[in-house]
Motif scaffolding. Structure first.
Motif, PDB file in Angstrom:
ATOM      1  N   ARG A 269     -10.401   3.113 -11.776  1.00 44.13           N
ATOM      2  CA  ARG A 269      -8.948   3.028 -11.561  1.00 44.13           C
ATOM      3  C   ARG A 269      -8.527   1.800 -10.759  1.00 44.13           C
ATOM      4  O   ARG A 269      -7.356   1.461 -10.716  1.00 44.13           O
ATOM      5  N   TYR A 270      -9.494   1.171 -10.084  1.00 44.22           N
ATOM      6  CA  TYR A 270      -9.148   0.153  -9.110  1.00 44.22           C
ATOM      7  C   TYR A 270      -9.677  -1.217  -9.515  1.00 44.22           C
ATOM      8  O   TYR A 270     -10.747  -1.339 -10.109  1.00 44.22           O
TER       9      TYR A 270
ATOM     10  N   LYS B 197       0.819  -1.209   0.000  1.00 43.99           N
ATOM     11  CA  LYS B 197       0.000   0.000   0.000  1.00 43.99           C
ATOM     12  C   LYS B 197       0.855   1.262   0.000  1.00 43.99           C
ATOM     13  O   LYS B 197       2.050   1.220   0.292  1.00 43.99           O
TER      14      LYS B 197
ATOM     15  N   LEU C 216      -1.014  -2.671  -5.822  1.00 39.82           N
ATOM     16  CA  LEU C 216      -0.731  -1.492  -5.000  1.00 39.82           C
ATOM     17  C   LEU C 216      -2.053  -0.864  -4.590  1.00 39.82           C
ATOM     18  O   LEU C 216      -2.880  -0.525  -5.442  1.00 39.82           O
ATOM     19  N   GLN C 217      -2.221  -0.690  -3.273  1.00 33.95           N
ATOM     20  CA  GLN C 217      -3.481  -0.176  -2.749  1.00 33.95           C
ATOM     21  C   GLN C 217      -3.292   1.190  -2.088  1.00 33.95           C
ATOM     22  O   GLN C 217      -2.254   1.449  -1.477  1.00 33.95           O
TER      23      GLN C 217
ATOM     24  N   VAL D 178       3.592  -2.005 -12.003  1.00 34.37           N
ATOM     25  CA  VAL D 178       2.467  -2.506 -11.208  1.00 34.37           C
ATOM     26  C   VAL D 178       1.264  -2.691 -12.117  1.00 34.37           C
ATOM     27  O   VAL D 178       0.889  -1.792 -12.874  1.00 34.37           O
TER      28      VAL D 178
ATOM     29  N   LEU E  64      -0.587   6.506  -8.895  1.00 33.90           N
ATOM     30  CA  LEU E  64      -0.975   5.254  -9.542  1.00 33.90           C
ATOM     31  C   LEU E  64      -0.416   5.166 -10.957  1.00 33.90           C
ATOM     32  O   LEU E  64       0.030   4.099 -11.395  1.00 33.90           O
TER      33      LEU E  64
ATOM     34  N   ARG F 266       2.086   2.342 -12.274  1.00 32.93           N
ATOM     35  CA  ARG F 266       1.791   1.509 -13.449  1.00 32.93           C
ATOM     36  C   ARG F 266       2.958   1.549 -14.430  1.00 32.93           C
ATOM     37  O   ARG F 266       3.344   0.511 -15.005  1.00 32.93           O
TER      38      ARG F 266
ATOM     39  N   ARG G 160      -1.980  -4.050 -11.056  1.00 31.13           N
ATOM     40  CA  ARG G 160      -3.305  -3.976 -10.457  1.00 31.13           C
ATOM     41  C   ARG G 160      -3.295  -3.023  -9.266  1.00 31.13           C
ATOM     42  O   ARG G 160      -2.268  -2.870  -8.605  1.00 31.13           O
ATOM     43  N   PHE G 161      -4.471  -2.422  -9.017  1.00 33.42           N
ATOM     44  CA  PHE G 161      -4.559  -1.411  -7.978  1.00 33.42           C
ATOM     45  C   PHE G 161      -5.791  -1.634  -7.108  1.00 33.42           C
ATOM     46  O   PHE G 161      -6.773  -2.235  -7.537  1.00 33.42           O
TER      47      PHE G 161
END
Length: 253
Positions: free
Chosen positions: A163-164, A77, A115-116, A142, A134, A138, A144-145
């Motif tokens: 976005r998530y 995160k 990534l959160q 990365v 984000l 990316r 996925r979020f």
């Protein structure tokens, strides 16, 4: 019934945690826990900078060579941080702070799959600083979020933003205020990361019942067990599989 896997939440290997305020295990015990979880079939591991020494210890476990990094999902995160001097977490959703945090996480973990946004709110979940972070993540690889949410309105904004891929939130027999989030996820084609299925240790007496309740929400994603005990990990894996088998029998063919 959705497709749900059991994952390991790593907060309790890095800092004091739970209703009993349990101290984290030694480094060797923490590494052994991660290895045992992988040996038991768990493939989703969730950590965070705000979990004290968690990322570092998880990175050490991955560096031992007993776990194939390509076989697992590494989730961490940005947005909540850890003050080594005070031993307390603090929140900073500024772009520079989040990017410094991201770079440290990469150094510790080797890579990040999910990534959160930690401590997401309706005001920040789609804020320019977050969007920029984000996008940089990316570009760094990365794929996925997610966002860690604590209210339905934040979940709704995150879902609509596009976005998530995941929303992480607490859900258990005693805390059902976020139950509407499951319907939002189904509408948006997103996955859940359910934490605190045992209410941070408050519901540990009947693990099958705790998991049965969570699985009844009908979602795709992950349920995190956050224990730091090898014995409890073994019990929780068995309880999850029992509850999962019961849910499968109840589901229409």
């Amino acid at each position: 019934m959705g497709t749900v896997e059991l994952g390991l939440g790593l907060v309790s290997i890095g800092r004091r945690w739970g209703v009993r305020d349990v101290a984290p295990p030694s480094a060797e015990a923490a590494i052994a826990l991660v290895e045992a979880a992988h040996a038991a079939g768990l493939r989703f591991f969730d950590t965070a900078p705000a979990y004290g020494d968690s990322e570092r210890l998880f990175g050490l476990a991955l560096g031992r060579g007993t776990i194939d990094p390509e076989s697992i999902t590494i989730a961490t995160k940005v947005g909540e941080h850890w003050n080594d001097e005070t031993g307390e977490p603090f929140v900073d959703h500024g772009y520079d702070a989040m990017m410094r945090s991201f770079d440290r996480s990469i150094d510790r973990l080797g890579r990040i799959d999910v990534l959160q946004l930690h401590k997401a709110t309706a005001a920040n979940v789609d804020a320019p600083e977050v969007v920029r972070t984000l996008e940089r993540a990316r570009a760094a690889g990365v794929g996925r979020f997610g966002a860690s949410v604590s209210d339905v309105e934040t979940a709704r904004i995150a879902c609509r933003s596009g976005r998530y891929d995941y929303l992480q939130f607490p859900y258990n027999i005693g805390a059902r205020h976020l139950e509407p989030v499951f319907a939002l996820l189904r509408e948006c084609g997103m996955k859940a990361i359910v934490n605190r299925p045992f209410a941070m240790g408050g519901l540990a007496a009947d693990g099958v019942a705790a998991f049965r309740h969570v699985l009844g929400a009908d979602f795709d994603g992950v349920v995190l067990t956050g224990t730091s005990s090898l014995a409890h990990l073994t019990e929780n894996v068995a309880a999850f599989r029992t509850a999962q088998a019961e849910s499968a029998r109840r589901s229409p063919a």
